[in-house]
Write an enzyme that holds these catalytic residues in place. Structure first.
Site, PDB file in Angstrom:
ATOM      1  N   ASN A  72       0.863  -1.182   0.000  1.00  0.00           N
ATOM      2  CA  ASN A  72       0.000   0.000   0.000  1.00  0.00           C
ATOM      3  C   ASN A  72       0.902   1.236   0.000  1.00  0.00           C
ATOM      4  O   ASN A  72       1.496   1.560   1.021  1.00  0.00           O
ATOM      5  CB  ASN A  72      -0.892  -0.037   1.249  1.00  0.00           C
ATOM      6  CG  ASN A  72      -1.699   1.237   1.424  1.00  0.00           C
ATOM      7  OD1 ASN A  72      -1.807   2.041   0.506  1.00  0.00           O
ATOM      8  ND2 ASN A  72      -2.282   1.404   2.606  1.00  0.00           N
ATOM      9  N   TRP A  73       0.966   1.879  -1.160  1.00  0.00           N
ATOM     10  CA  TRP A  73       1.865   3.041  -1.264  1.00  0.00           C
ATOM     11  C   TRP A  73       1.265   4.285  -0.605  1.00  0.00           C
ATOM     12  O   TRP A  73       1.939   5.298  -0.477  1.00  0.00           O
ATOM     13  CB  TRP A  73       2.175   3.323  -2.748  1.00  0.00           C
ATOM     14  CG  TRP A  73       3.232   2.431  -3.327  1.00  0.00           C
ATOM     15  CD1 TRP A  73       3.737   1.276  -2.791  1.00  0.00           C
ATOM     16  CD2 TRP A  73       3.935   2.627  -4.563  1.00  0.00           C
ATOM     17  NE1 TRP A  73       4.701   0.742  -3.609  1.00  0.00           N
ATOM     18  CE2 TRP A  73       4.842   1.547  -4.717  1.00  0.00           C
ATOM     19  CE3 TRP A  73       3.882   3.594  -5.565  1.00  0.00           C
ATOM     20  CZ2 TRP A  73       5.692   1.429  -5.826  1.00  0.00           C
ATOM     21  CZ3 TRP A  73       4.727   3.474  -6.672  1.00  0.00           C
ATOM     22  CH2 TRP A  73       5.616   2.403  -6.792  1.00  0.00           C
ATOM     23  N   LYS A  74      -0.001   4.233  -0.236  1.00  0.00           N
ATOM     24  CA  LYS A  74      -0.673   5.404   0.360  1.00  0.00           C
ATOM     25  C   LYS A  74      -0.481   6.626  -0.563  1.00  0.00           C
ATOM     26  O   LYS A  74      -0.444   6.459  -1.773  1.00  0.00           O
ATOM     27  CB  LYS A  74      -0.169   5.651   1.783  1.00  0.00           C
ATOM     28  CG  LYS A  74      -0.166   4.376   2.629  1.00  0.00           C
ATOM     29  CD  LYS A  74       0.018   4.647   4.071  1.00  0.00           C
ATOM     30  CE  LYS A  74       0.138   3.321   4.822  1.00  0.00           C
ATOM     31  NZ  LYS A  74       0.065   3.476   6.265  1.00  0.00           N
ATOM     32  N   HIS A 108      -9.417   0.766   5.135  1.00  0.00           N
ATOM     33  CA  HIS A 108      -8.134   0.999   5.825  1.00  0.00           C
ATOM     34  C   HIS A 108      -8.387   1.936   7.014  1.00  0.00           C
ATOM     35  O   HIS A 108      -9.217   2.837   6.939  1.00  0.00           O
ATOM     36  CB  HIS A 108      -7.132   1.623   4.850  1.00  0.00           C
ATOM     37  CG  HIS A 108      -5.747   1.646   5.383  1.00  0.00           C
ATOM     38  ND1 HIS A 108      -5.321   2.580   6.307  1.00  0.00           N
ATOM     39  CD2 HIS A 108      -4.678   0.835   5.159  1.00  0.00           C
ATOM     40  CE1 HIS A 108      -4.053   2.345   6.611  1.00  0.00           C
ATOM     41  NE2 HIS A 108      -3.644   1.288   5.926  1.00  0.00           N
ATOM     42  N   GLU A 151      -6.842   4.367   8.066  1.00  0.00           N
ATOM     43  CA  GLU A 151      -6.673   5.796   7.738  1.00  0.00           C
ATOM     44  C   GLU A 151      -7.913   6.353   7.049  1.00  0.00           C
ATOM     45  O   GLU A 151      -8.182   7.548   7.118  1.00  0.00           O
ATOM     46  CB  GLU A 151      -5.404   5.984   6.881  1.00  0.00           C
ATOM     47  CG  GLU A 151      -4.143   5.786   7.719  1.00  0.00           C
ATOM     48  CD  GLU A 151      -2.912   5.383   6.942  1.00  0.00           C
ATOM     49  OE1 GLU A 151      -2.911   5.483   5.691  1.00  0.00           O
ATOM     50  OE2 GLU A 151      -1.940   4.945   7.592  1.00  0.00           O
ATOM     51  N   GLU A 198      -5.124  -5.281  10.705  1.00  0.00           N
ATOM     52  CA  GLU A 198      -4.132  -4.232  10.887  1.00  0.00           C
ATOM     53  C   GLU A 198      -4.414  -3.494  12.198  1.00  0.00           C
ATOM     54  O   GLU A 198      -5.248  -2.567  12.216  1.00  0.00           O
ATOM     55  CB  GLU A 198      -4.184  -3.236   9.733  1.00  0.00           C
ATOM     56  CG  GLU A 198      -3.924  -3.841   8.368  1.00  0.00           C
ATOM     57  CD  GLU A 198      -3.383  -2.802   7.410  1.00  0.00           C
ATOM     58  OE1 GLU A 198      -2.266  -3.009   6.932  1.00  0.00           O
ATOM     59  OE2 GLU A 198      -4.054  -1.787   7.165  1.00  0.00           O
ATOM     60  N   GLY A 250       2.696   1.904  10.798  1.00  0.00           N
ATOM     61  CA  GLY A 250       3.688   2.968  10.677  1.00  0.00           C
ATOM     62  C   GLY A 250       4.415   3.293  11.967  1.00  0.00           C
ATOM     63  O   GLY A 250       5.157   4.273  12.028  1.00  0.00           O
ATOM     64  N   SER A 299       3.634  -2.469  10.315  1.00  0.00           N
ATOM     65  CA  SER A 299       5.078  -2.508  10.541  1.00  0.00           C
ATOM     66  C   SER A 299       5.729  -3.829  10.149  1.00  0.00           C
ATOM     67  O   SER A 299       6.649  -4.307  10.821  1.00  0.00           O
ATOM     68  CB  SER A 299       5.393  -2.154  12.003  1.00  0.00           C
ATOM     69  OG  SER A 299       4.969  -0.826  12.294  1.00  0.00           O
ATOM     70  N   GLY A 314       2.786  -1.277   4.264  1.00  0.00           N
ATOM     71  CA  GLY A 314       2.795   0.144   3.943  1.00  0.00           C
ATOM     72  C   GLY A 314       4.205   0.621   3.610  1.00  0.00           C
ATOM     73  O   GLY A 314       4.699   0.455   2.503  1.00  0.00           O
ATOM     74  N   GLY A 315       4.864   1.206   4.614  1.00  0.00           N
ATOM     75  CA  GLY A 315       6.157   1.845   4.402  1.00  0.00           C
ATOM     76  C   GLY A 315       7.174   0.976   3.681  1.00  0.00           C
ATOM     77  O   GLY A 315       7.888   1.457   2.788  1.00  0.00           O
TER      78      GLY A 315
END
Ligand code: PEP
Length: 247
Positions: free
Chosen positions: A11-13, A95, A97, A165, A171, A210, A231-232
């Site tokens: 997930n590049w957000k 998600h 977010e 999640e 993150g 993470s 994610g990251g």
């Protein structure tokens, strides 16, 4: 019953300009040997170009969200049909977010999951508790409640994934213990089987929060963990491939 095929989704957000497509091409070049399905979910602006760049590769392209309607007066939104038209095969819905930042409740997430199926996309439905909920001993109740509320009956005949999640792990560099991950994944599996029978046993349950190359092998080996939502660590091909290679 055979285990679900693992899925590793990045997930590049809200990250990635055209130059980042080079990272996606490196992922595509390195993912061919994996027994997992591999997906990248870039911002909507890159879906069409990434789909073209990865054509013929095993890496699927996905969206990060979709509107419940197919079209209409919804400024700034994007429909599942539009994502599919641009080359997407999957879409993340619910998600944390989106739930926290855009006020999406379970009913809204279920409408988006339904829209994904209508548009021919495989939904990845995200669920997860906050730190306060975990500390209050409510993690299982919250997560299974989200699963029941966010997956519409239409999922019964279609491929989907659930991503567990924990909000506090996203993150943050923090992760639950393996025992905690397994406890929640088992509860999600029981809920999916109660809702969808054998079909609910055949869909992967991803862990997200993470995940890095250093912890991926241990997490991916845990009971009922059928892949990861990353994610990251999905922004750099080398890190993402380190996770893909841990399956
Ligand atoms: C995510 O946002 O879906 C996620 C898992 O992020 P990270 O891997 O950066 O924790």
């Amino acid at each position: 019953m055979t285990a679900p095929i693992p899925l590793i989704a990045g997930n590049w957000k809200m990250n990635g300009l055209a130059a980042a497509l080079s990272e996606a091409k490196v992922v595509a070049a390195g993912a061919g040997e994996s027994r997992a399905r591999v997906a990248l979910c870039p911002p909507a602006t890159l879906i069409e170009r990434m789909s073209a760049a990865l054509a013929g590769s095993p890496v699927l392209v996905g969206g990060q969200d979709c509107h419940a309607e197919a079209s209409g007066a919804f400024t700034g939104d994007i429909s599942a049909e539009m994502l599919a038209d641009a080359g997407a095969r999957l879409v993340i819905v619910g998600h944390s977010e989106r739930r926290a930042g855009h006020g999406e409740d379970d009913a809204a997430v279920a409408a988006k999951a339904r829209a994904a199926l209508r548009g021919g996309l495989e939904p990845i439905v995200c669920v997860g508790e906050t730190l306060e909920e975990r500390k209050a001993g409510k993690a299982l109740t919250v997560v299974t409640g989200q699963v029941k509320g966010s997956l519409p009956p239409e999922m019964a005949g279609s491929a989907f994934a659930v991503a567990y999640e924990p909000v506090w792990a996203i993150g943050s560099g923090l992760t639950p213990s393996i025992a905690e991950i397994e406890e929640v994944h088992r509860a999600i599996r029981e809920t999916l089987v109660a809702m969808f029978g054998d079909h609910g046993a055949a869909q992967p349950i991803l862990y997200g929060g993470s995940v890095k190359p250093a912890n991926a092998a241990e997490i991916l080996a845990a009971a009922e963990v059928g892949g990861a939502l990353v994610g990251g660590a999905s922004l750099k091909a080398a890190d993402f491939l380190g996770i893909v290679g841990a399956v």
